[in-house]
Design an enzyme around this catalytic site. Structure first.
Site, PDB file in Angstrom:
ATOM      1  N   GLY A 192       0.797  -1.221   0.000  1.00 41.69           N
ATOM      2  CA  GLY A 192       0.000   0.000   0.000  1.00 41.69           C
ATOM      3  C   GLY A 192       0.830   1.271   0.000  1.00 41.69           C
ATOM      4  O   GLY A 192       1.975   1.301  -0.436  1.00 41.69           O
ATOM      5  N   CYS A 193       0.231   2.328   0.530  1.00 43.92           N
ATOM      6  CA  CYS A 193       0.812   3.666   0.423  1.00 43.92           C
ATOM      7  C   CYS A 193       2.168   3.810   1.095  1.00 43.92           C
ATOM      8  O   CYS A 193       2.975   4.639   0.698  1.00 43.92           O
ATOM      9  CB  CYS A 193      -0.153   4.696   1.010  1.00 43.92           C
ATOM     10  SG  CYS A 193      -1.680   4.892   0.081  1.00 43.92           S
ATOM     11  N   PHE A 194       2.432   3.026   2.136  1.00 40.15           N
ATOM     12  CA  PHE A 194       3.698   3.191   2.854  1.00 40.15           C
ATOM     13  C   PHE A 194       4.804   2.305   2.291  1.00 40.15           C
ATOM     14  O   PHE A 194       5.900   2.225   2.867  1.00 40.15           O
ATOM     15  CB  PHE A 194       3.516   2.902   4.348  1.00 40.15           C
ATOM     16  CG  PHE A 194       3.114   1.479   4.660  1.00 40.15           C
ATOM     17  CD1 PHE A 194       4.073   0.501   4.844  1.00 40.15           C
ATOM     18  CD2 PHE A 194       1.774   1.131   4.769  1.00 40.15           C
ATOM     19  CE1 PHE A 194       3.701  -0.806   5.137  1.00 40.15           C
ATOM     20  CE2 PHE A 194       1.399  -0.172   5.061  1.00 40.15           C
ATOM     21  CZ  PHE A 194       2.374  -1.144   5.241  1.00 40.15           C
ATOM     22  N   ALA A 195       4.557   1.645   1.161  1.00 37.66           N
ATOM     23  CA  ALA A 195       5.529   0.691   0.616  1.00 37.66           C
ATOM     24  C   ALA A 195       6.854   1.352   0.255  1.00 37.66           C
ATOM     25  O   ALA A 195       7.918   0.774   0.453  1.00 37.66           O
ATOM     26  CB  ALA A 195       4.940   0.001  -0.611  1.00 37.66           C
TER      27      ALA A 195
ATOM     28  N   LEU B 155      -9.015   2.897   3.590  1.00 38.29           N
ATOM     29  CA  LEU B 155      -8.249   2.794   2.347  1.00 38.29           C
ATOM     30  C   LEU B 155      -7.900   1.330   2.153  1.00 38.29           C
ATOM     31  O   LEU B 155      -7.114   0.765   2.911  1.00 38.29           O
ATOM     32  CB  LEU B 155      -6.970   3.643   2.433  1.00 38.29           C
ATOM     33  CG  LEU B 155      -6.022   3.586   1.227  1.00 38.29           C
ATOM     34  CD1 LEU B 155      -6.731   4.059  -0.028  1.00 38.29           C
ATOM     35  CD2 LEU B 155      -4.779   4.425   1.490  1.00 38.29           C
TER      36      LEU B 155
END
Length: 302
Positions: A128-131, A211
């Site tokens: 996700g977004c923090f990858a 999300l």
């Protein structure tokens, strides 16, 4: 009001666009972003030829082709900027949430750029977004384990292959329009213009369903379902404008030993998200969030 940015292309039935606008508040501004020249062609190949709902195997093939192409291009630019020898790369970390394949993205980059066959590879998928920051944190750990290491980190997302033109659930509509295609890469080694100083994670209570990305549960949709809830903005605002946000920003300043206002670079999740973080920055009398953060969101999407 739908806003179409200069130089962008929208390839979608007008009936769907009308329905989308109806779901949103009259004051909403949607940036429909197609930042890469391949995307209109990808839309034509995927959606026009398959009645706007291509089967899973067609979407998967499109992901494999375009992710390899974009990731290889980004990785090549990173190597050129680095200035070292490609054969000195010891590790490659591949990052993607919008697709998975084996051999993975890192393997394909190693082969395409003719890196050493002894290059170690890692595949970070579905983070996700923090990858991106997770990959950099891994690269930092690898470097400290062996300071002679040169780690190539390459991330790529092809969100287009999960586009759903038949479902007008507000959460899915927002996901369809905000998430874009692109790739970025960086080399982590003993030389460079930036230092990876510190990392951290914080789980915001009640945010698990705001999300999401998961396999479609309906036979009508051949891709994964990406959802973005308006509650995400509320959760983030509560976190960043409260004690946590103030603590986090103060920690960053103290850790880096800054004597002047830091330049914050944020994941561009949306205009209101950037606004909320900007509010937290202003509370500490650090000015406002640099305009670059908003420019990235408008030009490249999430």
């Amino acid at each position: 009001t739908p806003v179409f940015l200069p130089g962008t292309t929208l390839v979608r039935p007008m009936a769907s666009m009308t329905q989308t606008v109806r779901l949103l508040k009259p004051t909403s501004v949607i940036f429909i972003v197609f930042p890469h020249s391949h995307r209109p062609l990808l839309f034509a190949d995927l959606y026009n030829k398959h009645n706007w709902n291509p089967p899973r195997e067609v979407r998967a093939a499109a992901y494999r082709y375009h992710s390899t192409k974009l990731a290889t291009e980004a990785a090549g630019k990173a190597l050129n900027n680095w200035g070292g020898r490609p054969q000195d790369i010891t590790h490659v970390i591949g990052v993607s949430t919008t697709g998975w394949d084996e051999p993975g993205l890192a393997s394909k980059v190693i082969e395409a750029l003719k890196l050493s066959p002894y290059t170690e590879k890692f595949e970070l998928v579905f983070n996700g977004c923090f990858a991106g920051l997770t990959a950099l944190r891994l690269a930092k750990s690898l470097y400290h384990a062996n300071p002679k290491s040169c780690i190539l980190v390459v991330a790529c997302e092809i969100s287009t292959v999960h586009y759903n033109a038949t479902d007008f659930d507000r959460r899915k509509v927002l996901g369809n329009h905000l998430f874009g295609d692109g790739s970025g890469a960086v080399v982590v080694s003993s030389t460079g213009n930036w230092v990876l100083e510190d990392f951290g994670n914080y789980k915001i209570s009640g945010s698990s369903q705001t999300l999401t990305m998961h396999e479609s549960t309906t036979a009508q949709h051949g891709g994964s379902e990406m959802t973005l809830s308006k509650e995400l903005v509320t959760n983030l605002k509560g976190a960043f404008t409260g004690t946590f946000g103030v603590w986090l920003i103060r920690k960053i300043i103290a850790k880096c030993g800054l004597v002047q206002r830091p330049a914050f670079c944020l994941h561009p999740g949306g205009k209101r998200i950037l606004g909320n973080v900007s509010e937290a920055v202003a509370k500490l009398h650090l000015g406002t969030l640099p305009q670059d953060n908003f420019d990235v969101m408008e030009e490249c999407g999430n």
